[in-house]
Design a protein around this motif. Structure first.
Motif, PDB file in Angstrom:
ATOM      1  N   THR A 227       0.912  -1.174  -0.012  1.00 43.19           N
ATOM      2  CA  THR A 227       0.046  -0.082   0.028  1.00 43.19           C
ATOM      3  C   THR A 227       0.825   1.294   0.023  1.00 43.19           C
ATOM      4  O   THR A 227       0.627   2.248   0.839  1.00 43.19           O
ATOM      5  N   VAL A 228       1.803   1.150  -0.779  1.00 45.78           N
ATOM      6  CA  VAL A 228       2.778   2.517  -1.167  1.00 45.78           C
ATOM      7  C   VAL A 228       1.941   3.150  -2.216  1.00 45.78           C
ATOM      8  O   VAL A 228       2.423   2.842  -3.535  1.00 45.78           O
ATOM      9  N   SER A 229       1.170   4.121  -2.058  1.00 52.15           N
ATOM     10  CA  SER A 229       0.287   4.536  -3.226  1.00 52.15           C
ATOM     11  C   SER A 229       1.146   5.632  -4.215  1.00 52.15           C
ATOM     12  O   SER A 229       1.478   6.557  -3.516  1.00 52.15           O
ATOM     13  N   LEU A 230       0.972   5.486  -5.455  1.00 50.43           N
ATOM     14  CA  LEU A 230       1.021   6.547  -6.382  1.00 50.43           C
ATOM     15  C   LEU A 230      -0.008   7.072  -7.167  1.00 50.43           C
ATOM     16  O   LEU A 230      -1.047   6.548  -7.119  1.00 50.43           O
ATOM     17  N   TYR A 231       0.227   8.207  -7.520  1.00 51.90           N
ATOM     18  CA  TYR A 231      -0.945   9.124  -8.201  1.00 51.90           C
ATOM     19  C   TYR A 231      -0.521   9.618  -9.266  1.00 51.90           C
ATOM     20  O   TYR A 231       0.809   9.979  -9.517  1.00 51.90           O
ATOM     21  N   GLY A 232      -1.134   9.732 -10.358  1.00 51.23           N
ATOM     22  CA  GLY A 232      -0.851  10.333 -11.815  1.00 51.23           C
ATOM     23  C   GLY A 232      -0.849  11.936 -11.887  1.00 51.23           C
ATOM     24  O   GLY A 232      -0.097  12.447 -12.892  1.00 51.23           O
ATOM     25  N   THR A 233      -1.255  12.535 -10.883  1.00 49.43           N
ATOM     26  CA  THR A 233      -1.034  14.209 -10.812  1.00 49.43           C
ATOM     27  C   THR A 233      -0.589  14.562  -9.661  1.00 49.43           C
ATOM     28  O   THR A 233      -0.596  13.892  -8.548  1.00 49.43           O
ATOM     29  N   GLU A 234       0.321  15.780  -9.744  1.00 44.07           N
ATOM     30  CA  GLU A 234       1.113  15.968  -8.541  1.00 44.07           C
ATOM     31  C   GLU A 234       0.307  16.502  -7.457  1.00 44.07           C
ATOM     32  O   GLU A 234       0.528  16.257  -6.357  1.00 44.07           O
ATOM     33  N   ARG A 235      -0.777  17.162  -7.616  1.00 47.72           N
ATOM     34  CA  ARG A 235      -1.743  17.681  -6.731  1.00 47.72           C
ATOM     35  C   ARG A 235      -2.276  16.364  -5.993  1.00 47.72           C
ATOM     36  O   ARG A 235      -2.197  16.580  -4.473  1.00 47.72           O
ATOM     37  N   VAL A 236      -2.893  15.383  -6.444  1.00 49.02           N
ATOM     38  CA  VAL A 236      -3.081  14.255  -5.677  1.00 49.02           C
ATOM     39  C   VAL A 236      -2.164  13.516  -5.120  1.00 49.02           C
ATOM     40  O   VAL A 236      -2.156  13.133  -3.884  1.00 49.02           O
ATOM     41  N   PHE A 237      -0.935  13.238  -5.539  1.00 47.97           N
ATOM     42  CA  PHE A 237       0.276  12.918  -5.046  1.00 47.97           C
ATOM     43  C   PHE A 237       0.581  13.421  -3.713  1.00 47.97           C
ATOM     44  O   PHE A 237       0.571  12.953  -2.634  1.00 47.97           O
ATOM     45  N   VAL A 238       0.662  14.879  -3.571  1.00 45.07           N
ATOM     46  CA  VAL A 238       1.063  15.906  -2.529  1.00 45.07           C
ATOM     47  C   VAL A 238      -0.315  15.731  -1.486  1.00 45.07           C
ATOM     48  O   VAL A 238      -0.122  15.526  -0.305  1.00 45.07           O
ATOM     49  N   ASP A 239      -1.662  15.746  -2.023  1.00 43.09           N
ATOM     50  CA  ASP A 239      -2.567  15.402  -1.062  1.00 43.09           C
ATOM     51  C   ASP A 239      -2.417  14.071  -0.235  1.00 43.09           C
ATOM     52  O   ASP A 239      -2.939  14.048   0.776  1.00 43.09           O
ATOM     53  N   GLY A 240      -1.759  13.010  -0.879  1.00 41.91           N
ATOM     54  CA  GLY A 240      -1.525  11.863  -0.372  1.00 41.91           C
ATOM     55  C   GLY A 240      -0.522  11.858   0.705  1.00 41.91           C
ATOM     56  O   GLY A 240       0.086  10.824   1.185  1.00 41.91           O
ATOM     57  N   ASP A 241       0.146  13.154   0.910  1.00 41.20           N
ATOM     58  CA  ASP A 241       1.270  13.372   1.694  1.00 41.20           C
ATOM     59  C   ASP A 241       2.281  12.645   1.363  1.00 41.20           C
ATOM     60  O   ASP A 241       3.281  12.144   2.305  1.00 41.20           O
ATOM     61  N   ASP A 242       2.893  12.553   0.099  1.00 36.15           N
ATOM     62  CA  ASP A 242       4.151  12.035  -0.427  1.00 36.15           C
ATOM     63  C   ASP A 242       4.519  12.600  -1.724  1.00 36.15           C
ATOM     64  O   ASP A 242       3.785  13.564  -2.195  1.00 36.15           O
ATOM     65  N   THR A 243       5.581  12.525  -2.061  1.00 40.71           N
ATOM     66  CA  THR A 243       6.041  13.091  -3.243  1.00 40.71           C
ATOM     67  C   THR A 243       7.035  11.670  -3.915  1.00 40.71           C
ATOM     68  O   THR A 243       7.272  10.868  -3.362  1.00 40.71           O
ATOM     69  N   PRO A 244       7.140  11.805  -5.329  1.00 42.05           N
ATOM     70  CA  PRO A 244       8.008  10.647  -5.714  1.00 42.05           C
ATOM     71  C   PRO A 244       9.143  10.444  -4.909  1.00 42.05           C
ATOM     72  O   PRO A 244       9.733   9.187  -4.847  1.00 42.05           O
ATOM     73  N   TRP A 245       9.832  11.415  -4.644  1.00 43.59           N
ATOM     74  CA  TRP A 245      11.239  11.132  -3.826  1.00 43.59           C
ATOM     75  C   TRP A 245      10.846  10.457  -2.506  1.00 43.59           C
ATOM     76  O   TRP A 245      11.705   9.733  -2.014  1.00 43.59           O
ATOM     77  N   SER A 246       9.886  11.045  -1.643  1.00 35.26           N
ATOM     78  CA  SER A 246       9.665  10.279  -0.435  1.00 35.26           C
ATOM     79  C   SER A 246       9.153   8.986  -0.424  1.00 35.26           C
ATOM     80  O   SER A 246       9.658   8.114   0.039  1.00 35.26           O
ATOM     81  N   LYS A 247       8.330   8.516  -1.668  1.00 34.51           N
ATOM     82  CA  LYS A 247       8.028   7.194  -1.876  1.00 34.51           C
ATOM     83  C   LYS A 247       9.270   6.564  -2.472  1.00 34.51           C
ATOM     84  O   LYS A 247       9.383   5.152  -1.961  1.00 34.51           O
ATOM     85  N   ALA A 248      10.185   7.152  -3.107  1.00 34.27           N
ATOM     86  CA  ALA A 248      11.313   6.031  -3.452  1.00 34.27           C
ATOM     87  C   ALA A 248      12.041   5.893  -2.185  1.00 34.27           C
ATOM     88  O   ALA A 248      12.761   4.712  -2.417  1.00 34.27           O
ATOM     89  N   PHE A 249      12.324   6.701  -1.411  1.00 30.52           N
ATOM     90  CA  PHE A 249      12.851   6.296  -0.328  1.00 30.52           C
ATOM     91  C   PHE A 249      12.452   5.520   0.412  1.00 30.52           C
ATOM     92  O   PHE A 249      12.967   4.494   1.046  1.00 30.52           O
ATOM     93  N   LEU A 250      11.099   5.521   0.564  1.00 32.00           N
ATOM     94  CA  LEU A 250      10.433   4.360   1.292  1.00 32.00           C
ATOM     95  C   LEU A 250      10.608   2.948   0.749  1.00 32.00           C
ATOM     96  O   LEU A 250      10.551   1.697   1.203  1.00 32.00           O
ATOM     97  N   VAL A 251      10.555   3.085  -0.525  1.00 32.17           N
ATOM     98  CA  VAL A 251      10.665   1.713  -1.426  1.00 32.17           C
ATOM     99  C   VAL A 251      12.283   1.079  -1.088  1.00 32.17           C
ATOM    100  O   VAL A 251      12.195   0.053  -0.662  1.00 32.17           O
ATOM    101  N   SER A 252      13.189   2.037  -0.966  1.00 36.66           N
ATOM    102  CA  SER A 252      14.412   1.424  -0.634  1.00 36.66           C
ATOM    103  C   SER A 252      14.396   1.034   0.736  1.00 36.66           C
ATOM    104  O   SER A 252      15.100   0.455   1.384  1.00 36.66           O
ATOM    105  N   GLY A 253      13.622   1.855   1.618  1.00 32.10           N
ATOM    106  CA  GLY A 253      13.897   1.560   3.214  1.00 32.10           C
ATOM    107  C   GLY A 253      13.080   0.301   3.410  1.00 32.10           C
ATOM    108  O   GLY A 253      13.882  -0.593   4.300  1.00 32.10           O
ATOM    109  N   TYR A 254      12.148  -0.236   2.749  1.00 33.86           N
ATOM    110  CA  TYR A 254      11.657  -1.630   2.741  1.00 33.86           C
ATOM    111  C   TYR A 254      12.711  -2.582   2.121  1.00 33.86           C
ATOM    112  O   TYR A 254      12.992  -3.666   2.938  1.00 33.86           O
ATOM    113  N   ALA A 255      13.405  -2.403   1.150  1.00 35.17           N
ATOM    114  CA  ALA A 255      14.511  -3.200   0.524  1.00 35.17           C
ATOM    115  C   ALA A 255      15.664  -3.563   1.976  1.00 35.17           C
ATOM    116  O   ALA A 255      16.150  -4.316   2.138  1.00 35.17           O
ATOM    117  N   SER A 256      15.673  -2.118   2.763  1.00 31.30           N
ATOM    118  CA  SER A 256      16.862  -2.171   3.532  1.00 31.30           C
ATOM    119  C   SER A 256      16.606  -3.136   4.715  1.00 31.30           C
ATOM    120  O   SER A 256      17.649  -3.520   5.446  1.00 31.30           O
TER     121      SER A 256
END
Lengths: 748, 122
Positions: A227-256
């Protein structure tokens, strides 16, 4: 005043159908209510200067939003981009479908496609072409399936029992969530225990707030996240309280932490959040999937998900949902393919939504098949749920397709549920989390769902969660508790799941464990479909699992069921029959196996009861029944005619063991008759009596009113044809073309 | 470099993760945490599979593998929208680079740049 509008009975009937509970929307590009090709979608294009993307899909780098930036910087192979972006979309669509074009070549070309390009290629594919592409493009060779395992009360024992049930039916990933957030640790622990009871290796997940979810993973209480959600517009992405960079960090965080993860996207979320920027769902999802690849996630859950019904409300929306899964596969990522939202009240529509993907196969055909009753699914009902499980298993068998599931026997499931609930209770007790009564445990074992449980102590679950949190309990404590409480095998399996995260092989694309803890992934089990005769073939053992549904019956099963209704000695054969001369005599011709091997008709009446009714009807008309067995044929027309020729009255009744009956007259052609009951399952006692009466009236030369055949609009042939085939086979085995009709003595 | 037997962060080889040791309470959380070397090995595998982005993420993960849970959550929080100014993000990036986490540093410094351009930083 105008006269009230006239109503059509046909339209009133159509209005009452369940499909009309669904909402259907006209296309509205401004709101993003378009499946593909909104007029606001950009033209595909890319411009690269000095190894940097300076323009993509109609925007210059100065105009990029954060999603564009991330895709442009990380998501595209710039060595391939000029080549593929110059190619005709129809040509690319053909390469996707053409089984002679290797999968790797499509993956290579896709790596250079911008979101607008991929959206346009897929907009040009017809549904069956998408299926062909999906067969070739999915990552893992062996398909699998994921279950939702939740309940309204967050009852840990029920979670464990339902987890065991899901694994018994073949699910390889189990996803739970909680109506009360603070219950999450207790529920995650129960899911982990229950999931390892029937077999090793099912992955488990607890979908909650992203921070808490990662913490549960760090402590070894769950083994994957999605449940690491991505959205197709920036506005909705930010409303979801994330950015592509915070999500990318989280992706690697799980790997770690050695935890498998995938991201989630899917059509409709931007529309629901009111910020689709006028773009089509297909294009916005193409952005999400490009971003998923750019971020380094190994897989994507999409195909609508929570917004599936939004997509399904517009023209072409269901085709768009399927195309989302294909986008993921083209980017060489694991597809966890949606089908997890009940997108229609119509059984036909929701089945049609799932069927194309089911037939083509996916890494996970459902990203949440509701393995529990609808009311217990805390994600909301899935497109298929526990009450659809038998349908699904039969669909696998019908099409010879591996949908990832298998039949399970009732007693085995009960034993597994008991073991899972007992093991969880023991662990909870051992770790000082909670105590559950015997009565509660018993109700869990046999329950359909949480409505069958007594009202639980909801504070107990909260308390258990607090203890898990505060004392920092981990997967290792679960292992120790299981072992100490007499569950060494389950302890070993849970430990195996912890070992897996140190090993790291299940971080590769599309990885699952089989029941022997082998990793099946794009690396170890790559899809090698390249046309008919290639790709995944079910091993013989798997084929057997799919073919063997618990409802199947053989001729042997049927005969032993029939034996229960035998009345030995009631009918005995007594040598060759001779013609009668009593004008009041009506002969009842019996089929070869009637009362020999077959004793019960399809209606549920025994053949003895049927004979009694026929004879009683004849007697009411002052006629007499004589029984003759016609062994030369199994055809009820010939049997009736043979009986009529032996009857003093010239009237005969033909009767097959399955209950089909007719009245015949000696001067008629074999396939003619006076009255026929063709739908044996629906013939009642009263109707046989009436047939006897009418046969008597024919014998006396009058012309009675024929008895009306029973009629139903149900799938009567589906219900009875397997039994009919078996009964006919038995009749055939007893037929003796060389024998003349035999007199039958009836010892009433 | 193919590690024959992967080790946990604690240094314990994976084949020592046995029921006996779990029973005696000898195993700790660090014994079930993946080692950075294993993540690098998996990254090389992802590259061979043809997914350089997955490989990159696993390499970032290798850098993060030695971070504590709280530190990891703190960095994630800092990257969420509106939490940090571009300057703060650059400072975090410098800190990561100094800790020998160049890939994570690169990700955060890129975020500083893009957040400033797109108005995602306060």
């Amino acid at each position: 005043m105008t006269a009230p509008e006239q109503r059509s009975g046909r339209f009133r009937m159509m209005d009452a159908q369940r499909v009309n509970l669904d909402g259907f929307s006209t296309e509205n590009p401004d709101l993003g209510l378009m499946s593909f090709s909104s007029p606001h979608d950009p033209e595909p294009g890319i411009r690269v200067r000095d190894g940097v993307v300076v323009e993509m899909d109609g925007r210059t780098v100065e105009e990029f939003d954060s999603i564009d930036h991330f895709i442009a910087r990380h998501g595209l192979d710039l060595a391939v981009a000029p080549e593929v972006m110059a190619m005709d979309e129809r040509e690319l669509a053909r390469l996707l479908v053409d089984s002679a074009t290797p999968r790797d070549e499509v993956v290579r070309l896709t790596s250079g496609m911008t979101p607008a390009k991929i959206a346009r290629v897929l907009a040009g594919l017809k549904p069956v072409e998408m299926q062909m592409a999906i067969m070739k493009m999915r990552v893992r060779r062996t398909p699998a399936n994921q279950a939702h395992v939740t309940n309204r009360m967050d009852d840990p024992l029920l979670i464990a029992a339902d987890a065991a049930t899901a694994v018994a039916f073949g699910f390889r990933e189990l996803e739970t969530t909680v109506p009360v957030l603070h219950d999450a640790p207790a529920v995650a622990m129960a899911l982990l225990i229950g999931s390892q009871v029937p077999a090793a290796g099912a992955l488990t997940q607890c979908a909650v707030e992203e921070g808490l979810e990662l913490k549960l993973g760090m402590r070894g209480l769950v083994s994957y996240a999605e449940t690491v959600s991505l959205y197709g517009t920036e506005r909705v992405f930010v409303d979801g309280d994330d950015t592509p960079w915070s999500k990318a960090f989280l992706v690697s965080g799980y790997a770690s932490r050695g935890i498998k993860m995938r991201v989630s996207s899917g059509a409709g979320s931007e529309v629901l959040m009111g910020y689709a920027e006028g773009k089509s769902m297909g294009y916005l999802e193409a952005r999400c999937v490009a971003l998923a690849r750019a971020m380094g996630a190994q897989g994507v859950q999409n195909g609508g998900i929570d917004g599936a019904s939004v997509a399904a409300s517009v023209p072409g929306g269901v085709r768009e949902l399927l195309s989302e899964n294909l986008m993921v596969m083209m980017r060489n990522l694991e597809s966890c393919s949606g089908n997890d939202t009940l997108m229609s009240e119509s059984d036909m529509r929701r089945t049609a939504r799932t069927l194309p993907l089911f037939l083509a196969g996916s890494d996970f055909i459902f990203s949440g098949f509701g393995s529990v009753p609808r009311y217990d699914n805390m994600f909301g009902p899935s497109n298929f749920n526990a009450n659809d499980l038998d349908d699904y298993l039969v669909l696998q068998r019908d099409w010879g397709v591996d949908g990832g599931l298998r039949s399970a026997d009732e007693q085995t499931v009960l034993e597994l549920r008991r073991k899972a609930a007992e093991a969880t209770r023991a662990v909870y007790r051992y770790l000082g989390l909670a105590d559950f009564s015997d009565e509660h445990l018993e109700s869990v074992v046999t329950a359909e769902g949480s409505k069958d449980l007594a009202e639980p102590d909801s504070l107990a679950v909260l308390h258990a969660s607090r203890v898990i949190q505060e004392s920092g309990l981990t997967g290792l404590d679960v292992v120790r508790a299981l072992d100490e409480c007499g569950y060494p095998e389950e302890a070993e399996r849970v430990l195996g799941m912890l070992r897996a995260r140190v090993q790291g092989d299940y971080l590769q694309t599309a990885a699952i464990f089989d029941e022997q803890m082998n990793v099946l992934s794009g690396v170890t089990d790559p899809n090698d479909y390249s046309g008919p005769g290639t790709g995944y073939e079910m091993p013989a053992e798997r084929r057997r699992e799919i073919d063997t549904v618990r409802q199947q019956r053989s001729v042997i099963d049927l005969v032993s069921e029939q034996d229960r209704h035998a009345l030995p000695g009631v009918l005995t054969d007594a040598g060759p029959a001779s013609p009668g001369d009593d004008p009041r005599e009506v002969v009842i011709g019996l089929s070869p196996a009637l009362a020999v091997s077959l004793h019960q008709t399809l209606s549920g009446l025994t053949v003895y009861e049927v004979l009694k009714e026929l004879a009683a009807g004849l007697e009411e008309e002052g006629c007499e029944a004589r029984l003759v067995r016609v062994q030369a044929t199994i055809d009820v027309g010939f049997i009736g005619l043979a009986a009529a020729r032996l009857a003093g009255s010239g009237i005969g009744i033909g009767l097959q063991a399955k209950g089909t009956a007719l009245i015949h007259r000696r001067d008629l052609a074999p396939l003619m008759n006076l009255e026929l009951f063709s739908v044996a399952p629906l013939v009642t006692r009263e109707m046989y009596r009436a047939m006897g009466i009418n046969a008597g009236r024919h014998a006396k030369g009058s012309t009675p009113d024929p008895v009306r055949n029973a009629y139903t609009d149900e799938a009567i042939t589906a219900r009875y044809h397997t039994r009919v085939v078996s009964m006919v086979a038995v009749e055939r085995a007893h037929s003796r073309p060389d024998l003349p009709p035999q007199e039958v003595r009836w010892n009433r | 470099m193919e590690p024959l037997t992967p080790r946990a962060v604690s240094g314990r080889p994976i084949d020592e993760l046995t029921l006996e040791r779990a029973r005696s309470g000898e195993l700790t959380l660090d014994d079930i945490r993946i080692h950075p070397d294993t993540l690098l090995h998996q990254a090389a595998q992802a590259d061979r599979f043809g997914n350089s982005q997955l490989a990159e993420s696993l390499r970032r993960g290798a850098e993060m593998a030695m971070l504590g849970d709280e530190e990891l959550m703190r960095l994630y929080e800092a990257l969420r929208p509106g939490r940090s100014t571009a300057a703060e993000l650059r400072e975090i990036a410098d800190g990561l680079a100094a800790q020998g986490m160049p890939r994570c540093a690169e990700l955060v410094s890129e975020a500083a740049d893009v957040y400033a351009r797109c108005g995602l930083a306060p």
